[in-house]
Design a protein around this motif. Sequence first.
Motif, PDB file in Angstrom:
ATOM      1  N   ARG A 145       0.827  -1.209   0.000  1.00  0.00           N
ATOM      2  CA  ARG A 145       0.000   0.000   0.000  1.00  0.00           C
ATOM      3  C   ARG A 145       0.861   1.258   0.000  1.00  0.00           C
ATOM      4  NH1 ARG A 145      -3.233  -3.132   3.562  1.00  0.00           N
ATOM      5  NH2 ARG A 145      -2.253  -2.147   5.384  1.00  0.00           N
ATOM      6  N   VAL A 146       1.977   1.223   0.747  1.00  0.00           N
ATOM      7  CA  VAL A 146       2.870   2.387   0.772  1.00  0.00           C
ATOM      8  C   VAL A 146       3.470   2.626  -0.610  1.00  0.00           C
ATOM      9  CG1 VAL A 146       5.028   3.297   1.702  1.00  0.00           C
ATOM     10  CG2 VAL A 146       3.403   2.144   3.220  1.00  0.00           C
ATOM     11  N   LEU A 147       3.944   1.563  -1.242  1.00  0.00           N
ATOM     12  CA  LEU A 147       4.558   1.705  -2.564  1.00  0.00           C
ATOM     13  C   LEU A 147       3.535   2.170  -3.594  1.00  0.00           C
ATOM     14  CD1 LEU A 147       6.846  -1.480  -2.628  1.00  0.00           C
ATOM     15  CD2 LEU A 147       7.537   0.887  -2.232  1.00  0.00           C
ATOM     16  N   ARG A 148       2.307   1.601  -3.529  1.00  0.00           N
ATOM     17  CA  ARG A 148       1.274   2.011  -4.481  1.00  0.00           C
ATOM     18  C   ARG A 148       0.928   3.486  -4.273  1.00  0.00           C
ATOM     19  NH1 ARG A 148      -3.147   0.398  -7.586  1.00  0.00           N
ATOM     20  NH2 ARG A 148      -2.594  -1.811  -7.488  1.00  0.00           N
ATOM     21  N   GLY A 149       0.780   3.902  -3.013  1.00  0.00           N
ATOM     22  CA  GLY A 149       0.449   5.296  -2.765  1.00  0.00           C
ATOM     23  C   GLY A 149       1.522   6.249  -3.251  1.00  0.00           C
ATOM     24  N   SER A 150       2.814   5.825  -3.224  1.00  0.00           N
ATOM     25  CA  SER A 150       3.905   6.701  -3.657  1.00  0.00           C
ATOM     26  C   SER A 150       4.031   6.754  -5.173  1.00  0.00           C
ATOM     27  CB  SER A 150       5.230   6.215  -3.045  1.00  0.00           C
ATOM     28  OG  SER A 150       5.181   6.251  -1.636  1.00  0.00           O
ATOM     29  N   ILE A 151       3.780   5.627  -5.851  1.00  0.00           N
ATOM     30  CA  ILE A 151       4.054   5.569  -7.282  1.00  0.00           C
ATOM     31  C   ILE A 151       2.809   5.801  -8.133  1.00  0.00           C
ATOM     32  CG2 ILE A 151       3.627   3.101  -7.670  1.00  0.00           C
ATOM     33  CD1 ILE A 151       6.638   5.141  -8.976  1.00  0.00           C
ATOM     34  N   ASP A 166       6.743  -0.996 -17.445  1.00  0.00           N
ATOM     35  CA  ASP A 166       7.714   0.084 -17.631  1.00  0.00           C
ATOM     36  C   ASP A 166       8.605   0.261 -16.409  1.00  0.00           C
ATOM     37  OD1 ASP A 166       6.726   0.841 -20.198  1.00  0.00           O
ATOM     38  OD2 ASP A 166       5.007   1.764 -19.206  1.00  0.00           O
ATOM     39  N   LEU A 167       8.207  -0.323 -15.269  1.00  0.00           N
ATOM     40  CA  LEU A 167       8.987  -0.201 -14.045  1.00  0.00           C
ATOM     41  C   LEU A 167       8.587  -1.331 -13.106  1.00  0.00           C
ATOM     42  CD1 LEU A 167      10.904   1.464 -12.124  1.00  0.00           C
ATOM     43  CD2 LEU A 167       8.843   2.672 -11.350  1.00  0.00           C
ATOM     44  N   VAL A 168       9.577  -1.873 -12.372  1.00  0.00           N
ATOM     45  CA  VAL A 168       9.318  -2.912 -11.382  1.00  0.00           C
ATOM     46  C   VAL A 168       9.894  -2.454 -10.047  1.00  0.00           C
ATOM     47  CG1 VAL A 168       9.788  -5.284 -10.673  1.00  0.00           C
ATOM     48  CG2 VAL A 168       9.303  -4.789 -13.070  1.00  0.00           C
ATOM     49  N   LEU A 169       9.036  -2.496  -9.002  1.00  0.00           N
ATOM     50  CA  LEU A 169       9.477  -2.251  -7.626  1.00  0.00           C
ATOM     51  C   LEU A 169       9.560  -3.615  -6.961  1.00  0.00           C
ATOM     52  CD1 LEU A 169       7.216   0.819  -6.722  1.00  0.00           C
ATOM     53  CD2 LEU A 169       9.464   0.787  -7.835  1.00  0.00           C
ATOM     54  N   LEU A 170      10.774  -4.029  -6.554  1.00  0.00           N
ATOM     55  CA  LEU A 170      11.010  -5.434  -6.199  1.00  0.00           C
ATOM     56  C   LEU A 170      11.582  -5.546  -4.789  1.00  0.00           C
ATOM     57  CD1 LEU A 170      11.290  -8.443  -7.054  1.00  0.00           C
ATOM     58  CD2 LEU A 170      13.568  -7.852  -7.949  1.00  0.00           C
ATOM     59  N   ASP A 171      10.944  -6.411  -3.979  1.00  0.00           N
ATOM     60  CA  ASP A 171      11.493  -6.767  -2.677  1.00  0.00           C
ATOM     61  C   ASP A 171      12.316  -8.043  -2.852  1.00  0.00           C
ATOM     62  OD1 ASP A 171      12.041  -6.917   0.011  1.00  0.00           O
ATOM     63  OD2 ASP A 171      10.160  -7.917   0.514  1.00  0.00           O
ATOM     64  N   LEU A 172      13.383  -8.186  -2.070  1.00  0.00           N
ATOM     65  CA  LEU A 172      14.244  -9.368  -2.204  1.00  0.00           C
ATOM     66  C   LEU A 172      13.685 -10.565  -1.463  1.00  0.00           C
ATOM     67  CD1 LEU A 172      17.819  -7.790  -1.854  1.00  0.00           C
ATOM     68  CD2 LEU A 172      16.577  -8.366  -3.946  1.00  0.00           C
ATOM     69  N   ASN A 173      13.167 -10.360  -0.254  1.00  0.00           N
ATOM     70  CA  ASN A 173      12.702 -11.469   0.580  1.00  0.00           C
ATOM     71  C   ASN A 173      11.223 -11.729   0.344  1.00  0.00           C
ATOM     72  OD1 ASN A 173      15.271 -11.693   1.731  1.00  0.00           O
ATOM     73  ND2 ASN A 173      14.804 -10.121   3.254  1.00  0.00           N
ATOM     74  N   ILE A 174      10.915 -12.455  -0.732  1.00  0.00           N
ATOM     75  CA  ILE A 174       9.541 -12.826  -1.077  1.00  0.00           C
ATOM     76  C   ILE A 174       9.489 -14.335  -1.243  1.00  0.00           C
ATOM     77  CG2 ILE A 174       9.006 -10.619  -2.182  1.00  0.00           C
ATOM     78  CD1 ILE A 174       9.596 -11.928  -4.870  1.00  0.00           C
ATOM     79  N   PRO A 175       8.306 -14.937  -1.181  1.00  0.00           N
ATOM     80  CA  PRO A 175       8.207 -16.390  -1.425  1.00  0.00           C
ATOM     81  C   PRO A 175       8.781 -16.751  -2.782  1.00  0.00           C
ATOM     82  CG  PRO A 175       6.177 -15.565  -0.449  1.00  0.00           C
ATOM     83  CD  PRO A 175       7.011 -14.360  -0.762  1.00  0.00           C
ATOM     84  N   PRO A 176       9.347 -17.952  -2.890  1.00  0.00           N
ATOM     85  CA  PRO A 176      10.103 -18.328  -4.102  1.00  0.00           C
ATOM     86  C   PRO A 176       9.252 -18.304  -5.375  1.00  0.00           C
ATOM     87  CG  PRO A 176       9.694 -20.251  -2.711  1.00  0.00           C
ATOM     88  CD  PRO A 176       9.264 -19.040  -1.924  1.00  0.00           C
ATOM     89  N   PRO A 177       9.966 -17.990  -6.469  1.00  0.00           N
ATOM     90  CA  PRO A 177      11.375 -17.568  -6.517  1.00  0.00           C
ATOM     91  C   PRO A 177      11.559 -16.180  -5.896  1.00  0.00           C
ATOM     92  CG  PRO A 177      10.365 -17.353  -8.677  1.00  0.00           C
ATOM     93  CD  PRO A 177       9.361 -18.041  -7.822  1.00  0.00           C
ATOM     94  N   ASP A 219       9.517  10.951  -2.519  1.00  0.00           N
ATOM     95  CA  ASP A 219      10.500  11.619  -3.386  1.00  0.00           C
ATOM     96  C   ASP A 219      11.674  10.700  -3.693  1.00  0.00           C
ATOM     97  OD1 ASP A 219       8.959  13.879  -3.442  1.00  0.00           O
ATOM     98  OD2 ASP A 219      10.050  14.906  -1.837  1.00  0.00           O
ATOM     99  N   GLN A 220      12.122   9.971  -2.672  1.00  0.00           N
ATOM    100  CA  GLN A 220      13.225   9.050  -2.910  1.00  0.00           C
ATOM    101  C   GLN A 220      12.822   7.959  -3.886  1.00  0.00           C
ATOM    102  OE1 GLN A 220      14.124   7.813   1.083  1.00  0.00           O
ATOM    103  NE2 GLN A 220      15.869   9.215   1.248  1.00  0.00           N
ATOM    104  N   ALA A 269       2.000   7.004 -12.401  1.00  0.00           N
ATOM    105  CA  ALA A 269       1.915   5.827 -13.256  1.00  0.00           C
ATOM    106  C   ALA A 269       0.534   5.730 -13.869  1.00  0.00           C
ATOM    107  CB  ALA A 269       2.220   4.558 -12.453  1.00  0.00           C
ATOM    108  N   GLY A 270       0.471   5.151 -15.069  1.00  0.00           N
ATOM    109  CA  GLY A 270      -0.821   4.954 -15.714  1.00  0.00           C
ATOM    110  C   GLY A 270      -1.539   3.741 -15.161  1.00  0.00           C
ATOM    111  N   GLN A 271      -0.784   2.677 -14.783  1.00  0.00           N
ATOM    112  CA  GLN A 271      -1.394   1.445 -14.282  1.00  0.00           C
ATOM    113  C   GLN A 271      -0.431   0.825 -13.275  1.00  0.00           C
ATOM    114  OE1 GLN A 271      -2.124  -1.494 -17.278  1.00  0.00           O
ATOM    115  NE2 GLN A 271      -2.873  -3.039 -15.850  1.00  0.00           N
ATOM    116  N   VAL A 272      -0.943   0.331 -12.151  1.00  0.00           N
ATOM    117  CA  VAL A 272      -0.137  -0.311 -11.110  1.00  0.00           C
ATOM    118  C   VAL A 272      -0.664  -1.721 -10.888  1.00  0.00           C
ATOM    119  CG1 VAL A 272       0.659  -0.241  -8.728  1.00  0.00           C
ATOM    120  CG2 VAL A 272       0.376   1.894 -10.002  1.00  0.00           C
ATOM    121  N   THR A 273       0.218  -2.708 -10.988  1.00  0.00           N
ATOM    122  CA  THR A 273      -0.119  -4.110 -10.759  1.00  0.00           C
ATOM    123  C   THR A 273       0.681  -4.616  -9.570  1.00  0.00           C
ATOM    124  OG1 THR A 273      -0.468  -4.395 -13.136  1.00  0.00           O
ATOM    125  CG2 THR A 273      -0.265  -6.396 -11.806  1.00  0.00           C
ATOM    126  N   GLU A 274       0.055  -5.480  -8.747  1.00  0.00           N
ATOM    127  CA  GLU A 274       0.733  -5.992  -7.565  1.00  0.00           C
ATOM    128  C   GLU A 274       0.917  -7.501  -7.664  1.00  0.00           C
ATOM    129  OE1 GLU A 274      -1.320  -4.863  -4.054  1.00  0.00           O
ATOM    130  OE2 GLU A 274      -1.263  -2.702  -4.473  1.00  0.00           O
TER     131      GLU A 274
END
Length: 593
Positions: A482-488, A514-525, A576-577, A492-497
């Motif tokens: 929710r934080v990432l969606r609210g910031s981006i 056009d852009l990927v926001l990626l966490d490292l510690n997610i269920p595999p892969p 902003d960051q 953005a024209g479309q946001v997928t989770e």
Amino acid sequence: MSGVVLELQLRGEQDVFLARQRAREVAALVGLENQDQVRVATALSELGRELAVRRRAATVTFSLADEGAPELRLEARWQGQLPGVASSHALAKLDGVAAARRLTDRCEVRSEADGGSVSLAKRLPPHAGPLTPAWLSELRVKCRGSKPRSAFDELHRQNDDLVRALETLTLRQDDLIRVNTELEETNQGVLALHAELSLELDQTNQGVVALYAELDEKSIELREASEAKTRFWRNVSHELRTPINAVIGLSGLLLDAAADPLSEEQHRQVQLIRESSTVLQALVNELLDVAKAESGHLEAHPELVALQSIFDQLRATLRPLALTPEVALVVEEPADCRFVWTDPVMLTRILRNVIGNGLKFTEHGEVRCSASPRPDLGQVEIVVSDTGIGIPEEHQQRVFEEFHQVPGPLQQVSGGTGLGLPYASRLAQLLGGTLGLTSEPGRGTRVALRLPLTEHAGEGSPGSPPRFGSVLIVEDDPGMRRVLRGSIAPHAGQVTEAEDGGAALRALRDACPDLVLLDLNIPPPDGRALLAMMREDPRLRDVPIVVVTSAALDRAELARLNSLAVVLDKSRLSADQLIGAAAGASRLVGETT
């Protein structure tokens, strides 16, 4: 020029004996030395012997030629094929012909069905002179007037040649024995020297090994001392912060207008306490930061930084540091490089230290700060120049040493810890740049901060941030999604989770974002595997990726991730960051492709 000087016939053994004599005489007449005379005579006699054994008559011609180098030529020609010799190759392998080849400078053979020939040549010495017609005529006359020697005379002559050869051989053998003796003595000296050098080398190696062991021990001691110093600084700094903050807070309460009124002297004393506490707090903060930098715990967190906002903040906060009202702080507008990809906190601290030094050591004139791109160097240069007292040449390098201060009257007035420039230099290195200084006493100082040129002037600004068509958020924590969606989302024209790696793979197969926001510690892969897969896929390798993680990354992994994407720490995350990181990820992909 060439010409025949003598011709004779070989029909039997007696003619071979005579041919040897005449060859020796002709060789002497043309100026060949005694040994070469014997060589020519022996070569012709060996050739004649082969012909006599095979009962083949031959005509021998003596001639002189100067085609290239003057030489004496002896050619034997015969009719028909020699018995047992079917080719020129076989002729050349006959013992007599092989001997003649070794004794002369050149040997040419020809063997055919209608006849054959062997041609020998011996170069004339330099003192023989030119082959003039008069000389050739004189040689012909001498050769025709020469009479054969008797068998005894010839035998005596050959014996004399043999004795001379034996004497020469004896002399050479004596020389060889003498040289061998000297060589043996030299070898003994070399062996003795080698043994001595080997002993010295062994002793030296033992000393080097002992020295290395001592150096290793000293290195361990220095490392332990450095670590102890770092721990001491860190612990003392942390322990001092609490009482210092309390002193600053309490003195502030005493000075507050709503507090009980103080006498003028009390107000002045409390004000001095507050100012001294503020200075002490700055010193403690610098000590802590230097300790972090030395221990490698101070890390840069780059983002898209607007230089204008940094400059505005510096202009407002540092102007009061000027010694007199006559000193102006001029911060120019960064028109040609408005944005830079760097750590804003570290950049602010560097410029605060440098500008603060300029203001403290300038009594009149100005302190000027400006920024300009240096495409030729691939850098952006931020320059802080002043018209202050300057720094003597012998101190210009030492000012980057911790606690070193240039002696002078203004130093006593302004104070300081001697940590500002060393700390700023360390921060510049962490940002991938350099901090350099030039100065002239009485005329001022110029400090140049150079950072990697990754800014894109006019690309966008906090007021008009970049936009992205479709964004894929890969995060297993619903709150962080929710934080990432609210910031981006506003950009953005479309946001997928996607809440795990499998859902992210399905989303990537359906459409290329056009852009990927990626966490490292997610269920595999997990995020690392997903990042590697995208960079190997031709369809997805150019997609900008921002890694948003709270994982503890060592330097090696952080460097590897930074080569593939832009990395953001969740604990420092802001809208902003995130937008700045997204813009940086787009540039990273563009530079790679």
